[in-house]
Structure formats: structure tokens, C-alpha cells
Design an enzyme around this catalytic site. Structure first.
Site, mmCIF file in Angstrom:
data_model
loop_
_atom_site.group_PDB
_atom_site.id
_atom_site.type_symbol
_atom_site.label_atom_id
_atom_site.label_comp_id
_atom_site.label_asym_id
_atom_site.label_seq_id
_atom_site.Cartn_x
_atom_site.Cartn_y
_atom_site.Cartn_z
ATOM 1 N N ASP A 146 -3.677 -35.309 10.265
ATOM 2 C CA ASP A 146 -4.705 -36.165 9.691
ATOM 3 C C ASP A 146 -4.063 -37.271 8.871
ATOM 4 O O ASP A 146 -2.989 -37.096 8.299
ATOM 5 C CB ASP A 146 -5.623 -35.357 8.761
ATOM 6 C CG ASP A 146 -6.570 -34.451 9.530
ATOM 7 O OD1 ASP A 146 -6.690 -34.623 10.764
ATOM 8 O OD2 ASP A 146 -7.186 -33.576 8.900
ATOM 9 N N TYR B 296 0.797 -1.225 0.000
ATOM 10 C CA TYR B 296 0.000 0.000 0.000
ATOM 11 C C TYR B 296 0.829 1.274 0.000
ATOM 12 O O TYR B 296 0.304 2.362 -0.196
ATOM 13 C CB TYR B 296 -0.974 0.017 1.183
ATOM 14 C CG TYR B 296 -2.339 -0.458 0.766
ATOM 15 C CD1 TYR B 296 -3.071 0.251 -0.187
ATOM 16 C CD2 TYR B 296 -2.883 -1.613 1.284
ATOM 17 C CE1 TYR B 296 -4.304 -0.191 -0.595
ATOM 18 C CE2 TYR B 296 -4.124 -2.060 0.869
ATOM 19 C CZ TYR B 296 -4.829 -1.339 -0.067
ATOM 20 O OH TYR B 296 -6.053 -1.759 -0.476
ATOM 21 N N GLU C 154 -1.746 -30.657 13.744
ATOM 22 C CA GLU C 154 -2.203 -30.021 12.505
ATOM 23 C C GLU C 154 -3.349 -29.042 12.750
ATOM 24 O O GLU C 154 -3.370 -27.960 12.211
ATOM 25 C CB GLU C 154 -2.639 -31.094 11.490
ATOM 26 C CG GLU C 154 -3.201 -30.497 10.197
ATOM 27 C CD GLU C 154 -3.608 -31.544 9.169
ATOM 28 O OE1 GLU C 154 -3.185 -32.710 9.295
ATOM 29 O OE2 GLU C 154 -4.363 -31.203 8.245
#
Lengths: 435, 435
Positions: free
Chosen positions: B316, B178, B264
Site C-alpha cells: 500500500d 502451557y 502486502e
């Protein structure tokens, strides 16, 4: 790229806007930024103005009992949930199951009476400034092909919640789903029934000890207990303290802050935390990093109610920023049954407001054009009751739609990385420039 | 739904799997879960096993100097960045600009020499167990239509970083963008050049004081200083401490933990935090809530290097979980120039592993079928060098692809919400069941 084009790209003064235009050239913008900096009074002046705001908010909170649905004679036509302790919830689950059992024994069958959460059963109440749930409900009989599955899921969720409460632990919606994937099929189903159960028992989802994952962080002049651990948020470095998912384990809030600064995005939060803005202007700074989650909303409400502090919000100047503000203030439609606990009615819109773009001369190239979708979202907001009742908001929103320009908080970086904390916010506070 | 179908849905014993099948019925699964619980030895036994692991890791870390690119005679063909203090970075920016100025004065023109970050310039080095960047580079002259824009952006980013470092603050990539939207056009461009600048100066992105937003949280047996504030992570309640975005302001790490437990997802993190798992088995628990961000990776590496602790991972059982593990271990291709600082080579894969699904009898309905895309991702992983060199991993991955089944950590909730902390993890630790 031609040489001329290139020069235009590099030299801001070669940009097309004339000096008489309201949207200024970048160079004059920085001069103007310097002028604004000179307008800043000593911090003591700004602080005394903030003290008045804080005292007024606190006095108002103490003298005026907040309007409730019973004051408005809506108790009979509205349904609201309250925070209950686990003992009370366990008890009410047992009562519910006993009544079902009695119904079966008396030959009336196995059925639940479930409040409707459809939007046709929702109402925005101006006196409360939030959406509430009306009292329509429907029967969910087991002996009916269209409802047998939902009735079974409801019974299963009730039994799981009962077990969670007895163990005095907290679980996530995902945990709940996985305890019986075969029955629930997909998580939307167990989630929806969980909201049903909340309404049926008349308690908040936090009372069921089912929590959403945490997203929010807090820093600044606040001390509280998180599961018994004393957290001093002035000593949380730059990272801040993660807002706990289990609001019922938060207690002992103490603060010498004059206001709460609610920030939409984590980049602005980081700037404020690193500059220790709360040391210069005593405040509590928190963010949900975008769309507010339930834990952050509950936490904000606790700050507001227990500490009686004014809440000032810093969001992007676009319809989405205002939408986020509306969720904090009036709640989301999906959880309207719990709007009393989740909402913070009188949040002040500090910035970045559409009128700030010219007032603070945010350079043209740091503003973004609104898409058709943005414009539509803006127009939709103008139809919302909570916007309509605030004249200042309507004007700002109309200006946004007319100019078709939006801007992020980060756009203020175009005047320097610390412009936000050193000039923009102090000046806003000094001028009491909130709506 | 027919009565028979319904009954099948409600009664797990009516499910289709025969009792001889390896994938068990839910009821026998819960019995089996009870059996597993009985296999647990007293905590003291598990702790002494963990102490051996911790001592071995610490001894290895102290005795073996980690292999570096110079040990492998790769210094001349590889490019790596290091952490530099702001004074050193300021100095090297000034040197760079002076050399550019000299080049202009001598009539050789204005040009930057920029290392290539393309994948053709990347190499996985088995001895290092991570991806490194080779030494190809290209010239970025100002006086060329195809590079003039990038050369200008590079000069601008160098000047902005110089200003940030002189002010001793930190900014986000978005802030940087910006400050000159007109020049950068979109954020991808300033982000890409920022990585270029890192490589050119030979320093990490953190050394440039440009930080990513924080996502991670940490809890457990760890004390550290965040910007001078002392943070005791055993006293962070259930919410935990947000991992600071500015790793260079983190110091004074102290811990009596025996290992780091890398998780996780935040749902599992919350379970471990609420159950105060770290009090039973002294550990530091952290999560990046999904895909690891730079701040969490830097923080994990600091834990590993300074505290010399083993790192055990709980992800997982799907290709995505393994992919996340690979980012922690070998780094992402995008930041290969900084792989030495961002990676943690020897993380042990504790669970949930494909072989766990049968071993712990995760009920059939809590496993999910892998999609074609999952299977492809799994096969792609089998081609990755970092998987190939670990025989155990190859076997697990092959099993996953063969059975075409995946499962989330949350699937363990099917045996009870606290099965994860009370049975699964303690048993895994007791059996030293990691790869």
C-alpha cells in the site's frame, strides 16, 4: 520473593490442593496421564469403532433426505438462497433491471424490493437446526430522500456484479468498494448492499463471485481440484493447503477418511499435521484459525455433503470455543439468508469439554479463571436454541459456568507436547467420547 | 439530500476538481487508463527486460560475497545467531548446563550470562543494511531476589527445548508456555526468555524448533519439498500453498522464475493467483497477509539466497506499507539478534508508490487522507537509516507527507478489477519502474 514462596513456585507438589481434591496436583496428573496412556487399545480397535461411526453417518446421509424448508411448509414464509451458476445470476440481474425499467416506463417509479435481514426477521428452526430468514421485505424507492442513496448503491452493485460475472473472475468485497469509493462512502455500505443483492437474487454470495479472503488450511486424507489443479492433501507437508477463497472452483473431492477433524486453532493443527495424525487415524484435518470465515465454512460443508463424513470438533473449553462451533453448525445471524449452504448441522463436540478438565486431570494452573464476560457469554449460550436441544451440551456448559474454569486445547501440552495426538485424541476416539 | 448534491455524488464529472488539476476527474482517469494500456509493449519485450534484471541479481549474488559482520571487523562487538542443526543445539545446551554445574560446584553459584536485547544494545549497520545486536550482556544469578524467577524460567526453557529437540518435533510458543503455566505466569515471560535462550546459544529460534503460527501463502513458479512432500506451486489453484511454519523441513527449492513478487495483502494475492500472473511473467508470488510473520520472512530469505532472484514488492502507498517493507528488509528490533537470517536487504519497491497516484491517475476519491498518526509515522520513517540511504525512497516519502494522501493497492480496482494484473504491473515491469 521469600524462599518459601519461591519453593512453592518451583515445586508443584507444594501447591495448595490436597490429594483428595478433584483438581489434582501436577505430579499426580502426570502419573494419571501415564495411566490414561495404558488404557489405549490397539489402533485397529479404535479404527473399527471409527468405521462404524463413518458408516452410520454415511448411511444416514444417504437414506434420510435432509429436512428442507419446503418439507416444513416454510417455503412461503422463509427466504433461502441457493448456489446458482454465473449464467443464471447474470440472467436474473437482467430480469430484475428490466422489471425496474418497466416500472419506470409505466410511471410507477424506480424502486427495489429488498428482503429485510434484521434479527426481527430471523428464526431458529429446530427441525433444521439453523437460523433462517423470514420473508419480510421493504421497498427501496429512488424518489425518496431516505432511500435514494441506498437505491443508487444497489443499482451500482448490481451492475458491478454483472460485469464480474461476465468476465468470469472473482473479486473481494474490498475490490468492489474501491470501484466507486465516492458513491459507497465506506465499505460497510457496499458490503451491506452486497448481502441485500444476494437475498434479492436468491443466490449465495459465492454465486456473485465476491469472495472473502482465505484463512483456513486443510491437510490429511483428501484429494480435490482447485481451479483444475489436483491437490493431494496427504502431500502438503506440515504447512497444509490453503483453503481456496473461490469455492465454486473446487471440485472432484475424493477421500478415504473416516471423519473430519475440525480444529479451532492453528497451533493444534500444526501439531496434528507434523505428527501426521491422519496416517494413524484416516481423517481430514482443517482449521479456520479462530473465528470461521465463509470460505472454510463452505469447504467444510462440501466435505460433509459430498463425502458424507462425520465431523468431530476440537475447540477450547470456553464459551468462545462453543460459539465458534455454533457458527459452523447453525450459521451467523448476519448471513442467515444463506444458512442452508454455510452450515453443517450435526458436528460432534469431541473436546476439549469442561468435563475433560477433571477427567484428564488438566492441572489446576493450566486452567484459567473465567472472566465476568466469559460467564455472561456462557449464560447467553444456555439461552440459545441450538444449545438447549442438546442435553449433553447444556450439562457441559452448566459445569463450565459452575466451576468458572476454562482451558485452551494447548493446556494438554502440560503432559507433554505430543499428549494431544498420542493419548488424548486416540482415547477420545476409542471411547467414542463425543456429544 | 438535495437533487444537486445527489447528482454530484453520481456523476464523477461533476466533482470539484478542475481538468487542469493534477488530481484528475474519474472519467478522464479511465481514458488515461486506456492510454496506459496502449503503452504496453509485447510481453516478449518485458520478459527480456526482466531476464536482464534476474541475470544481474544472480551474477551479483554469485560474484559478491555478501558483507558479513566479520568483514566489517564487528565480530567482537556484535552478536549474531546462526542456523544450527538439532544435534548441535542439544550439544550446546548440555555444555551450558555443565558449565553452570561446574560454577555451582566451585562455589561461584548458579548464574546465566544473558545477552542484552534492549534497544540501547542495537545498531543499524549501513554496510549490512540491517539492525544488529551489540555484545553487551548481563548476569542472571539464581541467588538474587530480582533475578531468581528469570533464572529459573531460563533453566526450565532450556530443559524444555532440550526435550523438544531430542524428540525431533516442533512446538509453538503457546505450547511451551502451557508446559508450566505456574512458573511462567504469563506467556510474555516464556516468550522473552525464549529469545534470550536463542541469543545465549547463538542459534536462531527455528533451530530451537519453536515455531510461530503460519500466515503466509505462496503460488507461482516454485517447486519445493515440505517435510519431504513435493509441492509444485504452479499447481496450487487459487488458494496457494500455506508457507510451512517449520522452515528447517523445507528443502529442494527449484524455480524458473525471473523474480519474486512480494505482496502486502491477500486480496491482491488472490487477484494475481486467479489471473495466473506467473504464467505470463514467470515469478513466485507470496504474501504474509499484512505484518510479516517469521515463517514468511525465513521463506522469502531462502528464496532470495538459494534461487538468487530479485525481489519486487507491492505494498500500500502509506507509511504502514513501507514499514512492512522495512521489516522484510532490515528486520524488526525485537529479533535483531537474528537479523542475518530473517532479512532480505535489497528488495525493490515496485509500488504502489506515492508518485504512482498521479502517474497512474488514481482518482481523487480512491485516495485516502492521511491521519495525524499516519503523518507522524511517515516522518518517523524519514529518520530511519534504511530510508535515508535510499534517495528515491526519501523523495517518495516526502511526497506522501506533503500531499497527505495514501492509497491501498485495491485503489487500482477503480479502473477495473483486472487493471492491476493487466496494465499496472506489466507497465511497471516494462518501465523497470522500481526503486
Amino acid at each position: 520473593m521469600s524462599d518459601q514462596k519461591r519453593r512453592r513456585k518451583l515445586d508443584p507438589s507444594a501447591s495448595s490442593s490436597a490429594s483428595t481434591s478433584k483438581t489434582p496436583r501436577a505430579s499426580s496428573s502426570s502419573n494419571y496421564a501415564q495411566d490414561l496412556r495404558k488404557q489405549l487399545k490397539p489402533d485397529a480397535d479404535i479404527l473399527s469403532s471409527l468405521r462404524r461411526l463413518s458408516a452410520a453417518t454415511s448411511a444416514a446421509a444417504s437414506s434420510q433426505k435432509p429436512v428442507s424448508i419446503s418439507d416444513l411448509d416454510l417455503s412461503s414464509s422463509c427466504r433461502e438462497v441457493t448456489d446458482l451458476d454465473s449464467f443464471a445470476v447474470v440472467h436474473s440481474i437482467e430480469r430484475l433491471i428490466l422489471s425496474v425499467a418497466r416500472s419506470i416506463l409505466s410511471g410507477q417509479g424506480f424502486s427495489f424490493d429488498v428482503p429485510s435481514r434484521a434479527s426481527s426477521n430471523q428464526l431458529y428452526v429446530p427441525e433444521l437446526d439453523r437460523i433462517v430468514l423470514l420473508d419480510k421485505s421493504s421497498s427501496r424507492p429512488f424518489a425518496n430522500l431516505s432511500t435514494v442513496r441506498k437505491a443508487t448503491i444497489t443499482a451500482r452493485v448490481l451492475s458491478l456484479i454483472h460485469a464480474v460475472l461476465l468476465r468470469q473472475i472473482h473479486v473481494t468485497k474490498r475490490d468492489l468498494f474501491y470501484t466507486d469509493v465516492k458513491l459507497f462512502g465506506d465499505q460497510n455500505q457496499s458490503d451491506a448492499v452486497l448481502d441485500d443483492v444476494s437475498c434479492m437474487l436468491g443466490c449465495t454470495r459465492s454465486s456473485l463471485h465476491v469472495v472473502a479472503s482465505e484463512k483456513g488450511v486443510v491437510v490429511g486424507r483428501l484429494v480435490f481440484l482447485d481451479d483444475g489443479d489436483r491437490i493431494d492433501c496427504t502431500r502438503m507437508g506440515i504447512g497444509g493447503k490453503a483453503i481456496p477463497p473461490n469455492i465454486d472452483r473446487v471440485s472432484g473431492l475424493e477421500s478415504d477418511a473416516l471423519f473430519v477433524l475440525l480444529v479451532e486453532k492453528d497451533a493444534a493443527f500444526m501439531r496434528l499435521a507434523e505428527d501426521r495424525f491422519y496416517n494413524r487415524f484416516p481423517c481430514i484435518i482443517l482449521t479456520a484459525k479462530g473465528q470461521p470465515d465463509v470460505a472454510t465454512r463452505l469447504f467444510l460443508r462440501r466435505l460433509k455433503v459430498e463425502l458424507k463424513l462425520p465431523v468431530l470438533a476440537l475447540v477450547d473449553s470456553d464459551p468462545y470455543g462453543l460459539k465458534i462451533l455454533s457458527v459452523y453448525m447453525c450459521g451467523s445471524k448476519n448471513m442467515s439468508y444463506d444458512s442452508a449452504n454455510l452450515t453443517c448441522p450435526d458436528i460432534k463436540w469431541l473436546g476439549v469439554r469442561p468435563s475433560d478438565l477433571d477427567k484428564y486431570r488438566v492441572p489446576e494452573q493450566c486452567r484459567l479463571p473465567m472472566t465476568e464476560q466469559d460467564v455472561k457469554a456462557g449464560k447467553d449460550l444456555l439461552e440459545e436454541d441450538f444449545v438447549k436441544r442438546n442435553e449433553g451440551w447444556v450439562k457441559e456448559l452448566e459445569m463450565m459456568i459452575k466451576t468458572r474454569q476454562k482451558a485452551e486445547i494447548q493446556a494438554l501440552s502440560s503432559f507433554g507436547f505430543q499428549y494431544l495426538t498420542e493419548v488424548y485424541l486416540p482415547l477420545k476416539l476409542q471411547q467414542r467420547d463425543w456429544l
